[in-house]
Each structure stands twice: as structure tokens, then as C-alpha cells.
Write a protein that holds these residues in place. Structure first.
Motif, PDB file in Angstrom:
ATOM      1  N   VAL A 226       5.884 -21.965  -3.507  1.00 39.70           N
ATOM      2  CA  VAL A 226       5.278 -20.680  -3.147  1.00 39.70           C
ATOM      3  C   VAL A 226       6.053 -19.546  -3.811  1.00 39.70           C
ATOM      4  CG1 VAL A 226       6.629 -20.353  -1.041  1.00 39.70           C
ATOM      5  CG2 VAL A 226       4.400 -19.305  -1.214  1.00 39.70           C
ATOM      6  N   THR A 227       5.337 -18.480  -4.149  1.00 44.18           N
ATOM      7  CA  THR A 227       6.001 -17.262  -4.598  1.00 44.18           C
ATOM      8  C   THR A 227       5.680 -16.171  -3.590  1.00 44.18           C
ATOM      9  OG1 THR A 227       4.129 -16.602  -5.978  1.00 44.18           O
ATOM     10  CG2 THR A 227       5.893 -17.850  -7.047  1.00 44.18           C
ATOM     11  N   ILE A 228       6.632 -15.273  -3.386  1.00 39.61           N
ATOM     12  CA  ILE A 228       6.461 -14.170  -2.453  1.00 39.61           C
ATOM     13  C   ILE A 228       6.761 -12.878  -3.195  1.00 39.61           C
ATOM     14  CG2 ILE A 228       7.196 -13.141  -0.268  1.00 39.61           C
ATOM     15  CD1 ILE A 228       8.166 -15.963   0.550  1.00 39.61           C
ATOM     16  N   ASP A 229       5.778 -11.986  -3.224  1.00 37.01           N
ATOM     17  CA  ASP A 229       5.954 -10.682  -3.844  1.00 37.01           C
ATOM     18  C   ASP A 229       6.189  -9.663  -2.735  1.00 37.01           C
ATOM     19  OD1 ASP A 229       5.521 -11.515  -6.525  1.00 37.01           O
ATOM     20  OD2 ASP A 229       3.369 -11.570  -6.126  1.00 37.01           O
ATOM     21  N   VAL A 230       7.152  -8.778  -2.942  1.00 34.41           N
ATOM     22  CA  VAL A 230       7.484  -7.744  -1.980  1.00 34.41           C
ATOM     23  C   VAL A 230       7.162  -6.392  -2.595  1.00 34.41           C
ATOM     24  CG1 VAL A 230       9.321  -6.723  -0.592  1.00 34.41           C
ATOM     25  CG2 VAL A 230       9.341  -9.178  -1.037  1.00 34.41           C
ATOM     26  N   GLY A 231       6.421  -5.598  -1.852  1.00 40.33           N
ATOM     27  CA  GLY A 231       6.076  -4.268  -2.315  1.00 40.33           C
ATOM     28  C   GLY A 231       6.314  -3.250  -1.222  1.00 40.33           C
ATOM     29  N   LYS A 232       6.195  -1.989  -1.594  1.00 38.05           N
ATOM     30  CA  LYS A 232       6.411  -0.918  -0.624  1.00 38.05           C
ATOM     31  C   LYS A 232       5.295   0.096  -0.756  1.00 38.05           C
ATOM     32  CE  LYS A 232       9.950   1.891  -1.217  1.00 38.05           C
ATOM     33  NZ  LYS A 232      11.287   2.524  -1.196  1.00 38.05           N
ATOM     34  N   THR A 233       4.856   0.637   0.364  1.00 40.90           N
ATOM     35  CA  THR A 233       3.836   1.665   0.391  1.00 40.90           C
ATOM     36  C   THR A 233       4.218   2.683   1.455  1.00 40.90           C
ATOM     37  OG1 THR A 233       1.454   2.059   0.510  1.00 40.90           O
ATOM     38  CG2 THR A 233       2.343   0.473   2.060  1.00 40.90           C
ATOM     39  N   VAL A 234       3.486   3.758   1.500  1.00 39.38           N
ATOM     40  CA  VAL A 234       3.723   4.808   2.498  1.00 39.38           C
ATOM     41  C   VAL A 234       2.438   4.999   3.284  1.00 39.38           C
ATOM     42  CG1 VAL A 234       4.359   7.221   2.834  1.00 39.38           C
ATOM     43  CG2 VAL A 234       5.414   5.929   0.985  1.00 39.38           C
ATOM     44  N   ASP A 235       2.528   5.012   4.621  1.00 37.62           N
ATOM     45  CA  ASP A 235       1.334   5.199   5.436  1.00 37.62           C
ATOM     46  C   ASP A 235       0.981   6.679   5.565  1.00 37.62           C
ATOM     47  OD1 ASP A 235       3.010   6.264   7.399  1.00 37.62           O
ATOM     48  OD2 ASP A 235       2.859   4.553   8.742  1.00 37.62           O
ATOM     49  N   GLU A 236      -0.081   6.948   6.306  1.00 35.05           N
ATOM     50  CA  GLU A 236      -0.589   8.318   6.424  1.00 35.05           C
ATOM     51  C   GLU A 236       0.372   9.266   7.134  1.00 35.05           C
ATOM     52  OE1 GLU A 236      -1.779   5.818   9.802  1.00 35.05           O
ATOM     53  OE2 GLU A 236      -2.190   5.624   7.669  1.00 35.05           O
ATOM     54  N   LYS A 237       1.342   8.708   7.870  1.00 38.22           N
ATOM     55  CA  LYS A 237       2.337   9.531   8.562  1.00 38.22           C
ATOM     56  C   LYS A 237       3.610   9.718   7.742  1.00 38.22           C
ATOM     57  CE  LYS A 237       0.727   8.178  13.139  1.00 38.22           C
ATOM     58  NZ  LYS A 237       1.091   7.536  14.406  1.00 38.22           N
ATOM     59  N   GLY A 238       3.648   9.130   6.544  1.00 35.27           N
ATOM     60  CA  GLY A 238       4.817   9.255   5.682  1.00 35.27           C
ATOM     61  C   GLY A 238       5.863   8.177   5.897  1.00 35.27           C
ATOM     62  N   ASN A 239       5.568   7.194   6.741  1.00 37.37           N
ATOM     63  CA  ASN A 239       6.503   6.100   6.996  1.00 37.37           C
ATOM     64  C   ASN A 239       6.402   5.050   5.896  1.00 37.37           C
ATOM     65  OD1 ASN A 239       7.300   7.159   9.567  1.00 37.37           O
ATOM     66  ND2 ASN A 239       5.370   6.393  10.391  1.00 37.37           N
TER      67      ASN A 239
END
Length: 36
Positions: free
Chosen positions: A6-19
């Protein structure tokens, strides 16, 4: 899903509250299964 190959990709995003939020994507082999 097989977790041996298995491969696991990690990403980051920001929600509507800025978290900051984490995105995990698992890419693994599909294992057939039997319905009981």
C-alpha cells in the motif's frame, strides 16, 4: 484492502474556518471477498 502493498499520500488543506486539515489517501490492492 491489502495493507502489505500500500502507498499512503499525506496532504494538507484549510477548512472554511481557517483550520489546517489533513488528507490521507490510501492506494492498495483490492481483495475479493465473499458475501455471507
Amino acid at each position: 484492502m491489502s495493507m502489505i502493498d500500500v502507498t499512503i499520500d499525506v496532504g494538507k488543506t484549510v477548512d472554511e474556518k481557517g483550520n489546517e486539515r489533513m488528507i490521507l489517501t490510501f492506494n492498495g490492492k483490492w481483495l475479493k471477498y465473499a458475501k455471507w
